[in-house]
Design an enzyme around this catalytic site. Structure first.
Site, PDB file in Angstrom:
ATOM      1  N   LYS B  63      -2.256  -5.883  -8.036  1.00 44.27           N
ATOM      2  CA  LYS B  63      -1.146  -6.044  -7.085  1.00 44.27           C
ATOM      3  C   LYS B  63      -1.719  -6.096  -5.674  1.00 44.27           C
ATOM      4  O   LYS B  63      -2.668  -5.359  -5.353  1.00 44.27           O
ATOM      5  CB  LYS B  63      -0.183  -4.859  -7.236  1.00 44.27           C
ATOM      6  CG  LYS B  63       1.095  -4.978  -6.395  1.00 44.27           C
ATOM      7  CD  LYS B  63       2.036  -3.814  -6.684  1.00 44.27           C
ATOM      8  CE  LYS B  63       3.334  -3.897  -5.881  1.00 44.27           C
ATOM      9  NZ  LYS B  63       4.252  -2.793  -6.169  1.00 44.27           N
ATOM     10  N   SER B 139       8.987  -3.975  -7.321  1.00 47.46           N
ATOM     11  CA  SER B 139       8.243  -4.842  -6.441  1.00 47.46           C
ATOM     12  C   SER B 139       6.998  -5.457  -7.054  1.00 47.46           C
ATOM     13  O   SER B 139       6.458  -6.417  -6.513  1.00 47.46           O
ATOM     14  CB  SER B 139       7.839  -4.058  -5.191  1.00 47.46           C
ATOM     15  OG  SER B 139       6.919  -3.028  -5.524  1.00 47.46           O
ATOM     16  N   SER B 163       9.083   0.269  -9.514  1.00 45.82           N
ATOM     17  CA  SER B 163       8.428  -1.014  -9.221  1.00 45.82           C
ATOM     18  C   SER B 163       7.416  -1.488 -10.243  1.00 45.82           C
ATOM     19  O   SER B 163       6.946  -2.621 -10.164  1.00 45.82           O
ATOM     20  CB  SER B 163       7.755  -0.966  -7.845  1.00 45.82           C
ATOM     21  OG  SER B 163       8.719  -1.067  -6.823  1.00 45.82           O
TER      22      SER B 163
END
Lengths: 96, 465
Positions: B63, B139, B163
């Site tokens: 990420k 997210s 997330s």
């Protein structure tokens, strides 16, 4: 906890954040709606013994001893402006 | 192909790390034009890899808020795009490398991890591989979509209010949020420090265990890191659920849950019962306050953490400023997107003089009540089973004007972050929803503090329906 109307422009100034007029208008209504939801917390009855709960989120500081640091050249490479191994910023102190 | 299968191929000499990276690059070129999970990926050489190590030769997607030496780290923000290169490795990256893995590619996310759809990325919009008109969740939307699309074998994400788990559920993959303090956050760009955790997104529960084993453990550079030994998760993962007590909280199955989600989750609970688990109805009465509590605490912490983005030491600096204070104001105006600005203002407001007690102190107390709900539940049961999200993936753009509606969809994932307990999302079927024939549904399993071994054991049984 009936919330006062949030002064978006003033709070943005506290957060050192410029906003456009459109953003002020949009955020005003959106934040009023979010704060309206948050207000539900006031209706909750809090027990007297809450303080006795152990806090599992205590941060423990490491010993204050010297250790290897990041390469200054690599760190300064990310600065928008640099000079003489330091971050360069606009003038902070006014002329005498 | 799972990490376990790939390891076997690597050790047998049927493939090489370089070939795996080449294959991923080909797949990314073929598929990522639509999915747009990757913000960037390099053509780095595999280098000297010890294939005998637990993750030897396996490329793992990262990420884009986890620092990896020499690579960009945009956090999905214009503030850091094109101007920032990580000068160090996050502890999880160091640990992945020590385990023989190859960090590969940077995955899209909501800006500074603020969002539940990956629509708030300032870089690009990531689309759900199951239906390109739908959100991936967020997210960690890029991390979930890449695993679902087959453009990554496994990835790392971060989870502050769901997330990792919610995008895993929406994309039909496994997503694990460890116990608060189990995995070091050193090198993760901070959003809400009392809630953030790093964890894996994978195709299988076994793969999640494999990655967790590598990244868990004490780190003196994260003050919240727990100095507790990491058990061998593979030793108990196949022990099954016979004799275990699994709690089903009524509050997670009430109004607002889509019938297709309920049906799939309930079927999987029945499956666990058929394997010998005792299903125990429980109550967690403060669940309904989780979203309001979170949206005081998380923005408050974010407004403090994001004060470091001021255009001075890194990131973009506004070039039309008159003095240094003006640099802060104008750089932040130009660098941050609308959701980040909204949360900074909300956080600054709830921490401001006159409102602190009414909002922040109050929310901290309600957080204690939510934590108590979990403590009391785990006195009666070994693990808790719930849905991950009330509905499958919604259409892109359908919450654009009403952020509160999106916030409310995190109701089932936020409590684990507030209480600091571990939780995992496991695919449990598909359902028709809002014009789509079959969208993935996830089942959530929660365990007590540091109960990852129990979590993985129940998850493995739930996965094998």
């Amino acid at each position: 906890m009936s919330h006062d109307s949030i002064d978006v422009r003033y709070v943005a100034k506290l957060a050192r954040l410029d906003l456009t007029e459109e953003e002020v208008t949009l955020f005003q209504s959106q934040l009023e709606s979010i704060l309206g939801h948050v207000e539900s917390l006031t209706a909750i009855e809090l027990p007297d013994d809450l303080e006795n709960d152990q806090n599992s989120h205590l941060a423990i500081m490491r010993n204050d001893t010297p250790h290897e640091s990041l390469d200054p050249e690599l760190v300064l490479g990310n600065a928008p402006e640099q000079s003489q191994q330091q971050v360069r910023v606009p003038k902070v102190v006014a002329d005498a | 192909m799972t990490l376990t299968d790939l390891r076997q191929q690597l050790t047998q000499g049927d493939t090489t790390p370089a070939k795996l990276i080449e294959d991923l690059s080909v797949r990314i070129q073929a598929k990522d034009g639509t999915t747009q999970a990757y913000v960037s990926y390099g053509s780095q050489a595999a280098g000297d890899i010890d294939l005998s190590k637990p993750l030897g030769g396996l490329p793992i997607g990262i990420k884009d808020n986890i620092n990896t030496f020499g690579q960009p780290c945009t956090c999905g923000s214009k503030f850091l795009e094109k101007t920032y290169t990580s000068p160090y490795d996050a502890t999880v990256i160091t640990k992945l490398k020590e385990a023989g893995a190859i960090p590969f590619g940077r995955l899209n996310m909501d800006e500074f991890a603020m969002g539940s759809a990956t629509e708030n990325s300032a870089i690009q919009l990531t689309r759900n591989p199951h239906d390109p008109d739908r959100i991936t969740g967020g997210s960690s939307g890029g991390s979930a979509a890449a695993v679902a699309a087959g453009t990554a074998f496994a990835t790392l994400g971060s989870d502050t209010g769901g997330s990792i788990r919610q995008p895993a559920s929406h994309c039909g993959v496994v997503g694990l949020k460890p116990t608060y303090g189990r995995v070091s956050r050193f090198g993760l760009v901070a959003f809400a420090s009392s809630l953030d955790q790093i964890g894996p997104l994978t195709q299988t529960v076994d793969d999640a265990a494999l990655i967790l084993q590598a990244i868990a453990g004490y780190d003196s550079r994260d003050t919240t890191s727990l100095d507790v030994p990491v058990p061998d998760y593979s030793a108990t993962i196949n022990d099954g659920v016979k004799g275990l007590k699994l709690g089903i909280p009524a509050e997670y199955f009430g109004e607002g849950i889509h019938p297709g989600v309920r049906e799939n989750v309930e079927k999987r609970i029945e499956h666990l019962r058929s394997l010998g688990a005792e299903i125990v109805p429980i109550s967690m009465p403060h669940t309904k306050h989780a979203v309001a509590t979170y949206y005081v605490i998380a923005p408050a912490e974010a407004s403090s953490n994001l004060s470091r983005f001021d255009g001075i030491r890194y990131g973009n600096r506004a070039d039309n400023a008159e003095d240094i204070i003006d640099v802060y104001h104008k750089s932040r105006e130009a660098g941050f997107g609308p959701e980040v600005k909204r949360r900074i203002i909300l956080g600054t407001y709830v921490l401001s003089s006159g409102y602190y007690d009414a909002y922040y102190s109050r929310a901290q107390k309600v957080r204690q009540l939510i934590t108590r709900d979990f403590k009391q539940a785990f006195e009666k049961v070994d693990a808790i089973i719930t849905p991950v999200a009330p509905t499958p993936a919604r259409k892109i753009g359908s919450c654009a004007e009403d952020p509160l509606q999106d916030y409310l969809s995190d109701i089932f994932t936020i409590p684990a972050n507030l209480a600091g307990v571990p939780a995992i999302s496991v695919p449990c079927g598909t359902t028709a929803f809002d014009g789509a024939a079959a969208l993935p549904v996830g089942i959530q399993i929660l365990a007590p503090h540091l109960g990852e071994a129990m979590l993985l054991r129940v998850a493995k049984a739930a996965e094998q329906a």
